[in-house]
Design an enzyme around this catalytic site. Structure first.
Site, PDB file in Angstrom:
ATOM      1  N   GLU A  91       4.874   3.053   2.095  1.00 44.62           N
ATOM      2  CA  GLU A  91       4.029   2.351   1.146  1.00 44.62           C
ATOM      3  C   GLU A  91       2.656   3.004   1.278  1.00 44.62           C
ATOM      4  OE1 GLU A  91       1.713  -1.795   0.194  1.00 44.62           O
ATOM      5  OE2 GLU A  91       1.944  -0.994   2.205  1.00 44.62           O
TER       6      GLU A  91
ATOM      7  N   ASP B 179       4.612  -0.188   6.154  1.00 41.64           N
ATOM      8  CA  ASP B 179       3.530  -0.915   5.516  1.00 41.64           C
ATOM      9  C   ASP B 179       2.208  -0.171   5.728  1.00 41.64           C
ATOM     10  OD1 ASP B 179       2.602  -3.456   4.270  1.00 41.64           O
ATOM     11  OD2 ASP B 179       1.503  -3.650   6.157  1.00 41.64           O
TER      12      ASP B 179
END
Length: 544
Positions: free
Chosen positions: A277, A212
């Site tokens: 990401e 993330d």
């Protein structure tokens, strides 16, 4: 569940190069105990469905101990399961069953920030400015008279300032919610902690990590201003994401972290991997996250952001393929995820949106590389746009009025009434309500029904897994001459050739010379030696 009729996990170290990965939003997938919240045992019970769908791996959103301010992306304990989702035994049982069914497990890692309930941050609050406890995070003195102004002009991705002041006068950085303080990744203790967290889950058998905010851990030295803010220009800084450089994203030093992580991944058998990401201002900068000494993949969000036009799709595909060739890594395609409006709705909603979504899925699944599916897209689910405000839980909604809850509504499994089999028989609870129209979109309503979106996905995934021209060793994309608004490319492995055609022209298109149809998003009409492909439709053709 037994593994007697399953396909055991293969030992292919390169499985991630062509895998189809299914994203499970854990609280919205399957509820095993009737409390209205999806859990690990619910996932375990639905594993045969995912095997039969034809995917290779599951990516699970965070299930760690958390106050759930941001759906679990505010982690209080990186080595345990939140009781809402079960416990570590449930996780171990789930991963054992998944592996027995030939499914790999990717877990979400959230290294940019912790929860404000994390023991480290609680210790920082109790400690004095300049302490070792505060050195794990990004604390700074304020500007202006008596330090009453934030240290700089940085904005939260969720809206508002990225700084919160403590009673002792210091400010701490949170690029997201104030309950998500950013870690100081220049602190060796932080780096050592996350290397240990990686090993903890690798030891439990996870096959990979989705990282993330992979571009965010390092902030520019001196914490310089961006130079504009919503207050001064009306333009939000987040609008630069993926288009320009921000002092808190995509700093060169972030690559040191991944060069330290790669040997850890490589020290475990079975092709353990990580996907970033990451947002960067150019495809070239995004490609830097990938390589033999860093990460295996980075999401290609340009494909998700492509407009519904042949030119847009072709440009995005060509750019991604060119960059993947340079770094020697596969492309990574995605149409929807838990942060973006579902693509049925992005493409126009209703019948038009569904037609286009089905066609885009065939386009994506014919491309070389890895494809990520978001739970429910195989059912053709649209975004739920009319959730009552009081039920929305996205912290972004409270700050900006924008909400990601509409793509997080629990998926429908069966039955005539909401929540459509989300929980055990008789359970009526669901943390977000599903609309009445979803009864016709449930798994039970579509399974075995010719032409349904679920059966389209099952058919396409079966061909993708078995057809030589779609294998890892097949050729790349060879574009073919077509009429305006029609995309066509072929891939081949020896004599086997598969051609994908997408009609974005606004009128039916005659397709001839590519062989026999294998799978199509809409029924084809035979015409002479060819076939008519409808508006906003796609089909695969093969010849040997």
């Amino acid at each position: 569940m037994t593994a007697s009729n399953s396909t055991p996990l293969t030992s292919d170290d390169d499985w991630w190069r062509s895998a189809v990965v299914y994203q499970v939003y854990v609280r919205s997938f399957a509820d095993s105990n009737g409390d209205g919240i999806g859990d690990l045992q619910g996932i375990r019970e639905r594993l045969p469905y995912l095997r039969d769908l034809g995917v290779d791996a599951l990516w699970l959103t965070p299930f760690y101990t958390s106050p759930m301010v941001d759906g679990g992306y505010d982690v209080a304990d990186y080595r345990d399961v939140d009781p809402m989702f079960g416990n570590l035994t449930d996780f171990d049982n789930m991963i054992t069953d998944a592996h027995a069914l030939g499914l790999r497990i990717i877990v979400d890692l959230v290294p940019n920030h912790t929860s404000d309930a994390h023991p480290w941050f609680q210790a920082a609050l109790a400690a004095a400015p300049g302490s070792t406890e505060r050195a794990r995070y990004l604390f700074a003195e304020g500007r202006g008279d008596d330090g009453t102004e934030p240290p700089n002009d940085w904005e939260s991705i969720f809206g508002g300032p990225a700084w919160t002041r403590l009673p002792d006068g210091q400010w701490y950085l949170h690029l997201f919610d104030p309950a998500q303080p950013d870690l100081n990744w220049r602190n060796p203790e932080v780096r050592a902690e996350f290397e240990d967290v990686l090993r903890f889950w690798l030891d439990r058998g996870v096959d990979g990590f989705r990282i993330d905010v992979a571009h965010g851990m390092i902030k520019a030295e001196g914490l310089p201003d961006v130079g504009f803010s919503t207050m001064t220009t009306g333009q939000r800084q987040v609008e630069l994401l993926g288009k320009g450089r921000l002092p808190y994203f995509d700093q060169d030093e972030v690559h040191e972290i991944y060069r330290a992580w790669r040997p850890i991944l490589d020290s475990y058998p079975g092709g353990r991997m990580a996907v970033a990401e990451a947002w960067a201002e150019t495809p070239q900068r995004l490609a830097r996250y990938i390589g033999p000494d860093e990460l295996q993949q980075a999401f290609s969000f340009d494909f998700l952001d492509a407009t519904w036009s042949a030119d847009s799709f072709r440009k995005v595909i060509d750019t991604a393929l060119a960059e993947s060739t340079i770094v020697g890594a596969p492309t990574t395609w995605v149409l929807s995820n838990h942060d973006k409006q579902r693509h049925v709705t992005r493409y126009g909603d209703g019948a038009e949106g569904l037609r286009r979504a089905r066609a885009a899925s065939l386009l994506m699944l014919a491309l070389p590389g890895c494809a990520y599916l978001y739970q429910g897209e195989e059912l053709g689910l649209p975004e739920v746009l009319d959730l009552p405000d009081e039920m929305r839980q996205d912290p972004q909604f409270l700050r900006t009025g924008e909400s990601r809850d509409g793509c997080r509504v629990p998926i429908p499994w069966s039955g005539e009434l909401s929540p459509y089999g989300f929980g055990p028989d008789g359970s009526e609870l669901s943390w977000l309500p599903a609309p009445a129209t979803w009864r016709a979109l449930s798994v039970a309503a579509q399974a075995g029904v010719p032409g349904s979106t679920l059966e389209l996905y099952r058919a396409a995934l079966a061909v993708r897994r078995s057809h030589p021209a779609l294998s890892t060793g097949a050729s790349g994309v060879v574009w073919l001459e077509t009429g305006p608004g029609v995309l066509a490319f072929s891939r081949n492995a020896g004599e086997a050739v598969l051609t994908c055609v997408v009609n974005i022209s606004g009128a039916p298109a005659l397709i001839d010379g590519y062989g026999e149809p294998v799978v199509a998003s809409e029924a084809l009409t035979a015409q002479g030696s060819g076939h008519l492909l409808g508006v906003d439709a796609a089909a695969w053709f093969e010849r040997h």
